[in-house]
Motif scaffolding. Structure first.
Motif, PDB file in Angstrom:
ATOM      1  N   ASN A 124       0.841  -1.198   0.000  1.00 48.25           N
ATOM      2  CA  ASN A 124       0.000   0.000   0.000  1.00 48.25           C
ATOM      3  C   ASN A 124       0.875   1.246   0.000  1.00 48.25           C
ATOM      4  N   SER A 125       0.438   2.223  -0.698  1.00 49.84           N
ATOM      5  CA  SER A 125       1.166   3.502  -0.707  1.00 49.84           C
ATOM      6  C   SER A 125       0.163   4.646  -0.759  1.00 49.84           C
ATOM      7  N   SER A 126       0.524   5.725  -0.163  1.00 45.85           N
ATOM      8  CA  SER A 126      -0.314   6.934  -0.205  1.00 45.85           C
ATOM      9  C   SER A 126       0.600   8.136  -0.348  1.00 45.85           C
ATOM     10  N   SER A 127       0.077   9.165  -0.956  1.00 45.41           N
ATOM     11  CA  SER A 127       0.896  10.367  -1.152  1.00 45.41           C
ATOM     12  C   SER A 127       0.009  11.594  -1.206  1.00 45.41           C
ATOM     13  N   LYS A 128       0.570  12.681  -0.784  1.00 38.08           N
ATOM     14  CA  LYS A 128      -0.039  14.004  -0.899  1.00 38.08           C
ATOM     15  C   LYS A 128       0.900  14.857  -1.740  1.00 38.08           C
TER      16      LYS A 128
END
Length: 474
Positions: A124-128
């Motif tokens: 899983n990866s998330s970014s802003k």
């Protein structure tokens, strides 16, 4: 979650570009009229005029120009073109765009481990992230200047067209007002003719009863009287029709009751006691139709320059700023990435190399349109000079006929008095009396026609000069 959605909505609706829509940074609201009737009425208001008192010509015109849909359409077109000027002014400033987002990515992988079966893993990866882009055209070989010049000329044409529409509404309303006044004068003349014919019936009947007159005279007098009654009834119907036409021109229902001030205007043409050559020169300088045609020609010429510049290079200042805050499920041997930032700035040169030979055709199209606009401007110039010439000559002839018609009416009234006296004294014939009555009725019609033509041609000359205003209604 609801709070985050509300914040996003606030950011979208409260962005600087949204606020900029309410600003008039280039003052375009001041280069178009403030209302549909402003170029003509100046400081006069557009409040509805009461119709329970005799209307002056100024009242009818003010109500008409405020209510006319063509005037509102011309005003809307002028405001749209003023906004187009602002759009072309904005091309000289840089553009700045911001992009922001939140992402979450999931990657699921299945490995075949043979005897051990399948092994499933997921990452899983998330970014802003946020990106700020800058673009500022520094030099484009006159493309923006030509587009701005075209927009300004089209605005001048739109303003002149609005002026011309108001002049047309003014003139048509004045014609409708004069038609009511003429119809009322015709009705009053018909009533007077009917009264004269009625008196003749009484005189011939009295003479016939006394044995001094013939039955033929009495019957002729009765026939003339019946004809006068018919003319009076028709004149009353014409007056009602003319009032309905004027009401419609003022934006009111045709059945709106109204009374007008029908006093005869003074016969004074001093406003136009100039040499006709000077009047034509004046019209060529200020007539709205010609002003609009010239502005459209200049706009077409500016469009030629813009078409030529479209095939030339453009030099721009470009830049960007990027911010990224990723969050990954990292492998143990890897260092986690906390954030990344990048920036770019530079000079960008865009050179049109090939577009299917369209550039030459664009220039040829723009040049042909400019040639057509020049021909239209020359035709408008000739038409304006002809309109001034015709109006000037008609006004001078009608001014002379005002005195002639007044003298004709005076002579006809005097002739009827003499014929009636001779008939009563028994030295004149009824045919002589009847001819005098007919001549008087015709003289009254000629007087009404002369006053109507003078009033209309006076305004027609002012319209051909482009000088119609509330002063012309005096």
């Amino acid at each position: 979650m609801r709070i985050r959605a509300a914040l996003c909505l606030l950011a979208l609706t409260g962005s600087p570009s949204t606020y900029a829509q309410w600003l008039d940074a280039y003052g375009t609201k001041h280069i178009a009229a403030s209302s549909p009737a402003a170029p003509l009425l100046n400081n006069a208001s557009c409040l509805p005029e009461p119709v329970d008192h005799p209307l002056e010509l100024e009242d009818a015109i003010q109500q008409a120009v405020c209510a006319n849909p063509q005037a509102r359409e011309a005003w809307a077109n002028a405001r749209a073109q003023a906004a187009a000027v602002g759009v072309n002014e904005a091309a000289y400033l840089p553009t700045l765009n911001a992009t922001a987002g939140i992402e979450r990515d999931t990657l699921a992988t299945t490995y075949d481990a043979g005897a051990f079966g399948n092994i499933k893993t997921s990452q899983n990866s998330s970014s802003k992230y946020g990106v700020l882009n800058l673009n500022w055209v520094l030099f484009d070989f006159g493309k923006r200047g030509a587009a701005l010049r075209q927009a300004r000329e089209l605005l001048a044409a739109a303003n002149a067209t609005q002026d011309d529409v108001l002049q047309t509404v003014f003139f048509n309303t004045a014609q409708a007002f004069y038609a009511v006044r003429d119809a009322r004068a015709s009705m009053e003349a018909a009533q007077q003719t009917e009264n004269v014919a009625k008196e003749s019936v009484a005189e011939t009947s009295a003479k016939h009863d006394a044995g001094a007159g013939t039955l033929s005279d009495q019957l002729q007098a009765q026939t003339t009287y019946r004809r006068a009654v018919i003319d009076r009834v028709n004149a009353e119907g014409n007056e009602r029709t003319a009032k309905g036409t004027l009401a419609a021109a003022m934006g009111l229902d045709a059945n709106t009751p109204m009374q007008i001030d029908g006093s005869e205007p003074p016969a004074n043409s001093s406003e136009f006691e100039q040499d006709v050559d000077r009047l034509i020169d004046e019209a060529k300088a200020s007539q709205p139709k010609l002003v609009a045609a010239r502005a459209k020609l200049e706009a077409a010429r500016a469009n030629v320059d813009a078409a030529r510049a479209q095939g030339r290079p453009t030099i721009s200042l470009v830049g960007s700023l990027t911010q990224n805050n990723p969050s990954y499920q990292q492998q143990p041997e890897q260092l986690p990435i906390a954030s990344s930032r990048g920036s770019t700035i530079g000079i960008q040169v865009t050179i049109p190399l090939f577009e299917g030979f369209a550039s030459g055709y664009r220039v040829a199209e723009a040049q042909a349109q400019a040639d057509a606009q020049e021909a239209d401007m020359q035709n408008t110039e000739l038409q304006v000079s002809l309109d001034v010439w015709r109006s000037y000559q008609s006004l001078h002839a009608d001014t002379a006929n005002l005195d002639n018609s007044k003298a004709l009416l005076t002579d006809a009234e005097h002739s009827l008095e003499i014929a009636r006296g001779r008939y009563k004294a028994g030295v004149g014939t009824f045919t002589e009396l009847l001819n005098a009555q007919t001549a008087l009725a015709d003289a009254r019609k000629q007087r009404i026609l002369a006053v109507s033509k003078w009033s209309t041609d006076r305004l027609r000359l002012a319209e051909s000069l482009g000088n119609l205003g509330l002063w012309a209604a005096r």
